[in-house]
Design a protein around this motif. Structure first.
Motif, PDB file in Angstrom:
ATOM      1  N   PHE A 146       0.839  -1.202   0.000  1.00  0.00           N
ATOM      2  CA  PHE A 146       0.000   0.000   0.000  1.00  0.00           C
ATOM      3  C   PHE A 146       0.872   1.250   0.000  1.00  0.00           C
ATOM      4  N   SER A 147       1.879   1.271   0.891  1.00  0.00           N
ATOM      5  CA  SER A 147       2.669   2.493   0.974  1.00  0.00           C
ATOM      6  C   SER A 147       3.509   2.675  -0.277  1.00  0.00           C
ATOM      7  N   PHE A 148       3.919   1.571  -0.917  1.00  0.00           N
ATOM      8  CA  PHE A 148       4.674   1.725  -2.168  1.00  0.00           C
ATOM      9  C   PHE A 148       3.786   2.318  -3.252  1.00  0.00           C
ATOM     10  N   THR A 149       2.513   1.858  -3.307  1.00  0.00           N
ATOM     11  CA  THR A 149       1.570   2.433  -4.266  1.00  0.00           C
ATOM     12  C   THR A 149       1.418   3.928  -4.023  1.00  0.00           C
ATOM     13  N   MET A 150       1.272   4.287  -2.740  1.00  0.00           N
ATOM     14  CA  MET A 150       1.115   5.702  -2.407  1.00  0.00           C
ATOM     15  C   MET A 150       2.376   6.482  -2.763  1.00  0.00           C
ATOM     16  N   LEU A 151       3.551   5.847  -2.581  1.00  0.00           N
ATOM     17  CA  LEU A 151       4.803   6.508  -2.938  1.00  0.00           C
ATOM     18  C   LEU A 151       4.809   6.843  -4.423  1.00  0.00           C
ATOM     19  N   LEU A 152       4.326   5.906  -5.263  1.00  0.00           N
ATOM     20  CA  LEU A 152       4.320   6.166  -6.700  1.00  0.00           C
ATOM     21  C   LEU A 152       3.301   7.248  -7.051  1.00  0.00           C
ATOM     22  N   ILE A 153       2.118   7.219  -6.390  1.00  0.00           N
ATOM     23  CA  ILE A 153       1.105   8.247  -6.685  1.00  0.00           C
ATOM     24  C   ILE A 153       1.609   9.617  -6.229  1.00  0.00           C
ATOM     25  N   GLY A 154       2.083   9.682  -4.979  1.00  0.00           N
ATOM     26  CA  GLY A 154       2.594  10.959  -4.471  1.00  0.00           C
ATOM     27  C   GLY A 154       3.802  11.419  -5.266  1.00  0.00           C
ATOM     28  N   GLY A 155       4.613  10.446  -5.714  1.00  0.00           N
ATOM     29  CA  GLY A 155       5.786  10.785  -6.521  1.00  0.00           C
ATOM     30  C   GLY A 155       5.388  11.336  -7.876  1.00  0.00           C
ATOM     31  N   ALA A 156       4.329  10.760  -8.476  1.00  0.00           N
ATOM     32  CA  ALA A 156       3.856  11.292  -9.757  1.00  0.00           C
ATOM     33  C   ALA A 156       3.416  12.740  -9.586  1.00  0.00           C
ATOM     34  N   MET A 157       2.777  13.033  -8.452  1.00  0.00           N
ATOM     35  CA  MET A 157       2.366  14.421  -8.205  1.00  0.00           C
ATOM     36  C   MET A 157       3.589  15.322  -8.058  1.00  0.00           C
ATOM     37  N   ALA A 158       4.621  14.806  -7.385  1.00  0.00           N
ATOM     38  CA  ALA A 158       5.844  15.596  -7.239  1.00  0.00           C
ATOM     39  C   ALA A 158       6.438  15.886  -8.612  1.00  0.00           C
ATOM     40  N   LEU A 159       6.358  14.911  -9.528  1.00  0.00           N
ATOM     41  CA  LEU A 159       6.928  15.132 -10.858  1.00  0.00           C
ATOM     42  C   LEU A 159       6.105  16.152 -11.641  1.00  0.00           C
ATOM     43  N   ILE A 160       4.785  16.167 -11.416  1.00  0.00           N
ATOM     44  CA  ILE A 160       3.962  17.210 -12.055  1.00  0.00           C
ATOM     45  C   ILE A 160       4.426  18.586 -11.561  1.00  0.00           C
ATOM     46  N   ILE A 161       4.657  18.679 -10.222  1.00  0.00           N
ATOM     47  CA  ILE A 161       5.114  19.940  -9.641  1.00  0.00           C
ATOM     48  C   ILE A 161       6.456  20.343 -10.252  1.00  0.00           C
ATOM     49  N   ARG A 162       7.401  19.377 -10.286  1.00  0.00           N
ATOM     50  CA  ARG A 162       8.735  19.705 -10.788  1.00  0.00           C
ATOM     51  C   ARG A 162       8.712  20.013 -12.279  1.00  0.00           C
ATOM     52  N   ALA A 163       7.806  19.369 -13.031  1.00  0.00           N
ATOM     53  CA  ALA A 163       7.717  19.661 -14.467  1.00  0.00           C
ATOM     54  C   ALA A 163       7.264  21.105 -14.667  1.00  0.00           C
ATOM     55  N   GLU A 164       6.274  21.539 -13.868  1.00  0.00           N
ATOM     56  CA  GLU A 164       5.810  22.927 -13.994  1.00  0.00           C
ATOM     57  C   GLU A 164       6.919  23.902 -13.587  1.00  0.00           C
ATOM     58  N   LEU A 165       7.715  23.507 -12.591  1.00  0.00           N
ATOM     59  CA  LEU A 165       8.754  24.414 -12.099  1.00  0.00           C
ATOM     60  C   LEU A 165      10.049  24.314 -12.901  1.00  0.00           C
ATOM     61  N   PHE A 166      10.060  23.477 -13.956  1.00  0.00           N
ATOM     62  CA  PHE A 166      11.289  23.307 -14.734  1.00  0.00           C
ATOM     63  C   PHE A 166      11.774  24.649 -15.280  1.00  0.00           C
ATOM     64  N   GLU A 167      10.831  25.491 -15.710  1.00  0.00           N
ATOM     65  CA  GLU A 167      11.226  26.833 -16.138  1.00  0.00           C
ATOM     66  C   GLU A 167      10.214  27.842 -15.642  1.00  0.00           C
ATOM     67  N   PRO A 168      10.603  29.129 -15.541  1.00  0.00           N
ATOM     68  CA  PRO A 168       9.672  30.146 -15.047  1.00  0.00           C
ATOM     69  C   PRO A 168       8.489  30.309 -16.001  1.00  0.00           C
ATOM     70  N   GLY A 169       7.411  30.857 -15.484  1.00  0.00           N
ATOM     71  CA  GLY A 169       6.215  31.021 -16.300  1.00  0.00           C
ATOM     72  C   GLY A 169       5.286  29.843 -16.118  1.00  0.00           C
ATOM     73  N   MET A 170       4.066  29.977 -16.632  1.00  0.00           N
ATOM     74  CA  MET A 170       3.088  28.895 -16.496  1.00  0.00           C
ATOM     75  C   MET A 170       3.058  28.096 -17.783  1.00  0.00           C
ATOM     76  N   GLN A 171       3.444  26.801 -17.704  1.00  0.00           N
ATOM     77  CA  GLN A 171       3.465  26.004 -18.929  1.00  0.00           C
ATOM     78  C   GLN A 171       2.405  24.919 -18.967  1.00  0.00           C
ATOM     79  N   LEU A 172       2.384  24.089 -17.937  1.00  0.00           N
ATOM     80  CA  LEU A 172       1.650  22.828 -18.073  1.00  0.00           C
ATOM     81  C   LEU A 172       0.311  22.839 -17.371  1.00  0.00           C
TER      82      LEU A 172
END
Lengths: 526, 185
Positions: free
Chosen positions: A38-64
């Motif tokens: 269960f916690s590994f599943t949550m790690l992947l879900i929460g991690g996917a959200m972190a990657l969405i955050i980091r993708a948006e923050l990859f460069e300044p401005g609103m992209q994604l």
């Protein structure tokens, strides 16, 4: 089927077959496995959200993504990682290991154990489904400060509140179970001061859980009443006070951060002596240091609130009390280092993760000391420096310890060694990824980049791009971990009973994989 | 069985501890208020009428700045009639605030005071304050609201300036009238 399930007399039978085995099981090993998956599943879900955050923050401005969705992502990422990934992973490890380490046949309250696991999927199902509602998911940060989470909250906040209630009930039941097991089910001769440190740290963590999870339940109940029943706990118009929210929340929140790190201390204290082939340098000092940290965690909460307008005396008290925590933590770090000193060390994957834990957790501890300095905190407050700090203690801290624990005990759990080459790949990718991600955050934080924003000033662009690259390296290398775990379960590289040369403890006296029912007769403890 | 009964005993004790801690969470609400009132932290002032006269300290003057603020959701106009007054500690002073309900609805307001520096809060004494009660206004109505206060001569003399902020909140949902209706329902 029925005859298999009912013929229990001899007490030596394997697990039931099929899906209902997992729904109805009261076996601590099954429940531990479910917690870990269960916690590994949550790690992947929460991690996917972190990657969405980091993708948006990859460069300044609103992209994604839209700013509103960005806020939902930061909130859900925090909630899922804290309550869904780290905490259940530790409970899963406790389920697997505590009975085997103290020589008990199972947990003290096996049915409650089943219930406390099966509440969790519903709690997180409810929380995650709010993402698909019209109002969107909670967007007020994982700390859900009032009035953001009351007056200005999306209507999905009610689901969030019930979700928190459910996960709180689950944690409290889990903690009661662990304490009842440790206090009542130890094998004869296993005195408290002979218990493995993982058991000790969990015993203290469980007391922390019982003390503060009800306070969390209380604070969300107050929110519920403010939102739906017209009370004014946090509403100044009705005589309440939003700062009160922060006091009650952090009274829970600070012990909570130790709930997420004390079992990690326990895991590392098991692993380092094994691979240094020396007993732990100071067992008793470790126990007392853990207890001191737990006690201090109750009197430092307002260091999260230095900028709300506390009077000088309060700022000073919380500043000094917070700095005091560095002493027992230092005792621990020196203990691990002294254990390794002149040891015959080898560097298998669990040891690599444990070593990275010691080094990187200490970096997180030092940035914590910087944040504890009240006047300096006025600069650091709500910047990426804080983000860097708590990710250093939670990712290469808590998470690395959990991963180290999985590598260390997985041969005992499923009877096979993992692939050491792939394990080392996983370690180096994670280690490099984690540092590329979080180290630059110190710099942008000190330069003034605020946390929880989807867009930022140009001067922060380079470090953010670097952090985003690191996040993707770290995130995707966890898929390698999944692959390693699955191949180990299906593998054929049989593990011996002792598994590691130099491993100490009752769990290593059992064959590998550990039988479904272990220690039906209490073992001899010398 | 011995072991089983001790398991039950520890589980019950731990459950009781969890229930008590849930109660403690709620107990923090009054404890927090009491703590702030005793220490004068958080700019909390005594919300009660003081009638006893005290010795006037003519040797010094304290500057009191009066600030009117609206909560984000409060549409009324709200200002202080004097920006700043000076008084001798112990001298009673009357100041006025002016509020106008610019909406089309009957509304009830509640103002909440905050004192800076916070350690001055415990020395502010009030004889009359519009903040003691909720203040209703009909649509379009306006009125002057008064505050009669003094500063205790006990206030440390290194405090020369005190700011009193009154924040006006929309309390229509919490008004006494509404509560009566709710009770009748």
């Amino acid at each position: 089927m029925t005859s298999v399930v009912t013929s229990h007399e001899d007490g030596h039978h394997g697990p039931a077959k099929g899906l209902m085995r997992w729904v109805l099981t009261t076996n601590h090993k099954d429940i531990g496995t479910m917690y870990l998956w269960f916690s590994f599943t949550m790690l992947l879900i929460g991690g996917a959200m972190a990657l969405i955050i980091r993708a948006e923050l990859f460069e300044p401005g609103m992209q994604l993504i839209e700013p509103e969705f960005f806020n939902q992502m930061t909130t859900m990422h925090g909630l899922i990682m804290v309550f869904g990934a780290i905490m259940p992973a530790f409970v899963g490890l406790a389920n697997w290991l505590v009975p085997m380490m103290v020589g008990a046949p199972d947990m003290a309250l096996p049915r409650m154990n089943n219930l406390s696991f099966w509440i969790l999927p519903f709690a997180f199902g409810m929380l995650i489904l709010t993402l698909f509602s019209e109002a969107g998911a909670p967007n007020f940060g994982w700390t859900f400060y009032a009035p953001l989470s009351t007056t200005y909250a999306p209507s999905s906040v009610t689901f969030f509140i019930f979700g928190v209630h459910l996960m709180g009930i689950s944690s409290i039941m889990g903690a009661i179970n662990i304490i009842a097991t440790i206090l009542n089910m130890r094998a004869p001769g296993m005195t408290l001061m002979k218990m493995p440190l993982f058991v000790w740290t969990w015993l203290i963590t469980a007391y922390l859980l019982i003390a503060v999870m009800p306070v969390l339940a209380g604070v969300v109940t107050m929110m519920l009443m403010d939102i739906h029943f017209g009370t004014s706990f946090f509403n100044a118009a009705g005589g309440g006070d939003p700062v009160l929210f922060q006091h009650v929340f952090w009274f829970f929140g600070h012990p909570e951060v130790y709930i997420m790190i004390l079992p990690a201390f326990g895991i590392v204290s098991q692993i380092i002596p094994t691979f240094a082939r020396k007993p732990l340098f100071g067992y008793a000092s470790m126990v007392y240091a853990t207890a001191s940290i737990a006690f201090l965690s109750f009197i430092v909460w307002a260091h999260h609130m230095f900028t709300v307008g506390l009077p000088l005396a309060t700022e000073l008290f919380f500043m000094y009390a917070t700095m005091l925590i560095a002493i027992p933590t230092g005792v621990k770090v020196f203990n691990w280092v002294s254990t390794m000193f002149r040891g015959s060390m080898t560097f298998e994957t669990p040891m690599l993760f444990a070593l990275a834990f010691v080094v990187l957790f200490t970096i997180g501890g030092f940035s914590g000391l910087m944040l504890a300095i009240a006047p300096a905190d006025f600069q650091y407050h709500d910047t990426y420096f804080v983000v860097a700090h708590f990710h250093y203690v939670l990712v290469p801290g808590a998470l690395f310890a959990i991963i180290a624990g999985v590598y260390y005990w997985i041969p005992k759990w499923c009877g096979n060694y993992y692939n050491e080459t792939l394990g080392k790949w996983h370690f180096w990718l994670s280690f490099i990824g984690v540092n590329i991600t979080f180290f630059p955050m110190h710099f942008v934080g000190l330069a003034g980049m605020p946390r929880r924003i989807p867009d930022y000033a140009l001067q922060f662009a380079d470090f953010n791009a670097v952090a985003s690259v690191g996040a993707f390296i770290f995130g995707f290398s966890q898929l390698l971990f999944l692959y390693i775990v699955i191949t180990t379960i299906r593998g054929n590289n049989k593990a011996s009973a002792e598994v590691w040369e130099g491993a100490e403890g009752l769990e290593w006296t059992l064959e590998s994989p550990a039988p479904y029912h272990s220690f039906s007769e209490p073992p001899e403890v010398k | 069985m011995q072991a089983q009964s001790s398991v039950v005993k520890s589980s019950l004790r731990l459950t009781l501890a969890a229930v008590l801690m849930f109660g403690f969470g709620f107990a923090m609400v009054p404890l927090y208020d009491i703590f702030c009132e005793i220490t004068g932290l958080n700019g909390k002032v005594q919300q009660s009428v003081i009638t006893t006269d005290m010795q006037v300290d003519r040797s010094r003057l304290v500057k009191v700045q009066l600030i009117a603020a609206n909560n984000a959701e409060m549409p009324w106009r709200f200002t202080s009639l004097q920006d700043e007054v000076e008084l001798h500690p112990g001298d009673w002073k009357q100041v006025g605030f002016w509020a106008a309900n610019v909406t089309d609805n009957y509304m009830v307001s509640q103002s909440v005071p905050s004192i800076t520096p916070a350690r001055a809060a415990q020395y502010i004494e009030k004889r009359e304050c519009f903040c003691f009660q909720q203040q209703p206004l009909e649509a379009g109505e306006s009125k002057q609201m008064n505050l009669v206060f003094t500063i205790s001569p006990d206030m440390p003399d290194d405090i020369h300036t005190v700011s009193m902020v009154y924040t006006l909140f929309d309390a229509s949902a919490y008004s006494e009238a509404n509560k009566l209706v709710a009770r009748v329902d």
